[in-house]
Design a protein around this motif. Structure first.
Motif, short mmCIF file in Angstrom:
data_model
loop_
_atom_site.label_atom_id
_atom_site.label_comp_id
_atom_site.label_asym_id
_atom_site.label_seq_id
_atom_site.Cartn_x
_atom_site.Cartn_y
_atom_site.Cartn_z
N GLN A 140 0.86 -1.19 0.00
CA GLN A 140 0.00 0.00 0.00
C GLN A 140 0.89 1.23 0.00
OE1 GLN A 140 -3.64 0.52 2.49
NE2 GLN A 140 -2.46 2.10 3.54
N GLN A 141 0.56 2.20 -0.85
CA GLN A 141 1.31 3.46 -0.93
C GLN A 141 0.33 4.61 -1.09
OE1 GLN A 141 4.60 3.77 -3.85
NE2 GLN A 141 3.69 5.70 -4.49
N ILE A 142 0.32 5.53 -0.14
CA ILE A 142 -0.59 6.68 -0.19
C ILE A 142 0.21 7.94 0.12
CG2 ILE A 142 -2.67 7.76 0.72
CD1 ILE A 142 -3.66 4.95 1.47
N SER A 143 0.21 8.87 -0.81
CA SER A 143 0.92 10.13 -0.65
C SER A 143 0.10 11.10 0.19
CB SER A 143 1.20 10.74 -2.03
OG SER A 143 1.72 12.04 -1.91
N ARG A 144 0.77 11.75 1.15
CA ARG A 144 0.15 12.80 1.95
C ARG A 144 1.13 13.97 2.06
NH1 ARG A 144 -5.30 11.45 2.52
NH2 ARG A 144 -5.48 9.28 3.20
N THR A 146 1.29 16.52 4.19
CA THR A 146 1.68 16.97 5.54
C THR A 146 1.45 15.86 6.55
OG1 THR A 146 -0.51 17.82 6.14
CG2 THR A 146 0.97 19.32 4.95
N LEU A 147 2.10 16.00 7.71
CA LEU A 147 1.92 15.03 8.78
C LEU A 147 0.48 15.02 9.28
CD1 LEU A 147 5.14 15.49 10.95
CD2 LEU A 147 4.44 13.41 9.76
N SER A 148 -0.13 16.19 9.39
CA SER A 148 -1.48 16.28 9.92
C SER A 148 -2.51 15.61 9.01
CB SER A 148 -1.87 17.74 10.15
OG SER A 148 -1.85 18.46 8.92
N GLU A 149 -2.18 15.46 7.74
CA GLU A 149 -3.10 14.82 6.79
C GLU A 149 -2.86 13.32 6.66
OE1 GLU A 149 -4.01 17.44 3.14
OE2 GLU A 149 -2.08 18.20 3.87
N ARG A 150 -1.98 12.77 7.48
CA ARG A 150 -1.65 11.34 7.40
C ARG A 150 -2.34 10.62 8.56
NH1 ARG A 150 2.21 9.32 4.40
NH2 ARG A 150 3.13 11.40 4.22
N ASN A 192 16.04 3.77 0.97
CA ASN A 192 17.30 4.49 1.08
C ASN A 192 17.17 5.98 0.78
OD1 ASN A 192 17.85 1.56 -0.02
ND2 ASN A 192 19.63 2.15 1.19
N ASP A 193 16.17 6.33 -0.01
CA ASP A 193 15.97 7.72 -0.41
C ASP A 193 14.50 8.08 -0.24
OD1 ASP A 193 16.31 10.25 -1.43
OD2 ASP A 193 16.43 9.62 -3.53
N PRO A 194 14.04 8.19 1.01
CA PRO A 194 12.61 8.35 1.26
C PRO A 194 12.09 9.72 0.86
CG PRO A 194 13.83 8.54 3.31
CD PRO A 194 14.82 8.11 2.26
N SER A 195 10.85 9.72 0.34
CA SER A 195 10.16 10.96 0.00
C SER A 195 9.33 11.41 1.19
CB SER A 195 9.25 10.74 -1.20
OG SER A 195 9.99 10.33 -2.33
N GLU A 196 9.28 12.72 1.42
CA GLU A 196 8.59 13.23 2.61
C GLU A 196 7.09 12.99 2.56
OE1 GLU A 196 9.36 16.86 -0.10
OE2 GLU A 196 10.33 14.97 0.45
N ASP A 197 6.52 12.81 1.36
CA ASP A 197 5.08 12.57 1.27
C ASP A 197 4.73 11.09 1.37
OD1 ASP A 197 6.33 12.22 -1.26
OD2 ASP A 197 4.38 12.30 -2.25
N LEU A 198 5.74 10.22 1.47
CA LEU A 198 5.51 8.77 1.53
C LEU A 198 6.14 8.18 2.79
CD1 LEU A 198 6.25 7.80 -2.19
CD2 LEU A 198 4.00 8.09 -1.13
N MET A 199 6.07 8.91 3.90
CA MET A 199 6.80 8.51 5.10
C MET A 199 6.48 7.10 5.57
SD MET A 199 6.81 11.86 7.53
CE MET A 199 7.67 13.37 7.06
N ASP A 200 5.20 6.76 5.65
CA ASP A 200 4.84 5.43 6.16
C ASP A 200 5.26 4.34 5.19
OD1 ASP A 200 2.91 6.65 4.55
OD2 ASP A 200 1.25 5.51 5.39
N TYR A 201 5.02 4.57 3.90
CA TYR A 201 5.45 3.60 2.87
C TYR A 201 6.96 3.41 2.91
CZ TYR A 201 6.37 1.77 -1.84
OH TYR A 201 6.81 1.02 -2.91
N ALA A 202 7.71 4.51 2.93
CA ALA A 202 9.17 4.43 2.93
C ALA A 202 9.68 3.71 4.16
CB ALA A 202 9.76 5.83 2.83
N ALA A 203 9.06 3.97 5.30
CA ALA A 203 9.49 3.31 6.54
C ALA A 203 9.30 1.79 6.46
CB ALA A 203 8.73 3.88 7.73
N THR A 204 8.19 1.36 5.85
CA THR A 204 7.98 -0.09 5.70
C THR A 204 9.01 -0.70 4.75
OG1 THR A 204 6.37 0.13 3.88
CG2 THR A 204 5.51 0.12 6.13
#
Length: 297
Positions: A140-144, A146-150, A192-204
């Motif tokens: 699952q990948q969902i772009s957000r 801002t943090l408040s919108e996640r 290795n190169d996470p995008s700020e709008d995909l924080m949860d996806y990148a962390a997984t």
């Protein structure tokens, strides 16, 4: 003397902007413009996975679809887990597997559900009489922006689908995996190169990279290899139901060194290699297919 058959990797596939487009969840390949190349007409097998019994999560579309087609044409029977609602894509893949002369099992399960991992493993074993190859690819990948919108529910679901389901599926499959079996996981350049709008996806995806290494150490004494593939920007339905903003979609992949997005078909040979006996001395490795993006910190 005959000239070698060479291709320009920069122009092999679309190398300009994509049209704006989005879909409701679940996104389907049949509605994408242009439709991704998953090797439907191009992949030719050579018996590298003859009589293998394979389970692929997220096997209805994108990278999982390309792997499923290639595995079947290499001689494997293939079970495909897919999110309910993605039946049109899954049924297309099933027909291609049957045309390759192999058995197919369709598994419509939501990997957020606790019983899903055990069910897909047990149904694969029942259908094929065993299980020797796992391709853990669903995501699952969902772009957000801002943090408040996640929403935390999104974060929880992303971790359930992307990494917790991997733990559960491997745990359910361990009793069946034989010596010589293989596990192939899908991580990402986002590890290795996470995008700020995909924080949860990148962390997984970072967790999957770490899990690949520890899992390989666990399974090596059992004669089972574990490796992962780290894709870069690949043109799949994952991008279109909230996975990217419309601005990113239009210029998707154009910022890579090869100046274009990749196609799922370009990853299939790597998934085949890592599952095959050709990779007999390959374990604990992460293979980047990124168009030039660096997966090494």
């Amino acid at each position: 003397m005959a000239e070698p058959h060479l291709i320009d990797p920069r122009t092999l596939y679309k190398a300009n902007e994509y049209p704006k487009q989005e879909q409701d969840t679940p996104a389907l390949e049949e509605k994408m413009i242009p439709k991704p190349d998953c090797g439907e007409t191009s992949y030719k097998g050579s018996g590298k996975l003859l009589n293998r019994r394979v389970l692929i999560t997220g096997g209805d579309s994108g990278i999982g679809r390309a792997a499923a087609i290639a595995y079947a044409r290499e001689g494997a029977d293939v079970a495909i887990q897919f999110f309910p609602g993605e039946e049109p894509d899954a049924e297309e893949v099933a027909e291609l597997i049957k045309k390759a002369g192999r058995k197919v099992k369709l598994l419509p399960y939501d990997l957020r559900e606790d019983e899903a991992a055990t069910a897909i493993v047990s149904e694969t074993v029942e259908a094929f009489g065993g299980l020797d190859t796992l391709v853990l690819n669903a995501a699952q990948q969902i772009s957000r922006p801002t943090l408040s919108e996640r929403p935390m529910k999104q974060v929880e679901d992303t971790f359930k689908v992307n990494i917790i389901s991997m733990f559960a599926t491997v745990q359910a499959a361990e009793a069946y995996l034989p010596v010589g079996g293989a596990i192939v996981l899908s991580t990402s350049i986002q590890a290795n190169d996470p995008s700020e709008d995909l924080m949860d996806y990148a962390a997984t995806k970072a967790a999957i990279a770490n899990y690949t290494v520890s899992l390989s150490k666990y399974f090596a004494p059992k004669g089972i290899r574990v490796n992962a593939v780290a894709p870069g920007p690949i043109w799949t339905p994952l991008q279109l139901d909230g996975g990217q903003t419309q601005e990113v979609i239009q210029k998707f992949g154009l910022d890579t060194p090869l100046k274009r997005a990749g196609q799922p078909a370009e990853l299939a040979p790597v998934y085949v290699f890592l599952a095959s006996n050709d990779a007999s001395y390959v374990t604990s490795q992460i293979y980047g297919v990124t168009g030039g993006g660096n997966i090494n910190l």
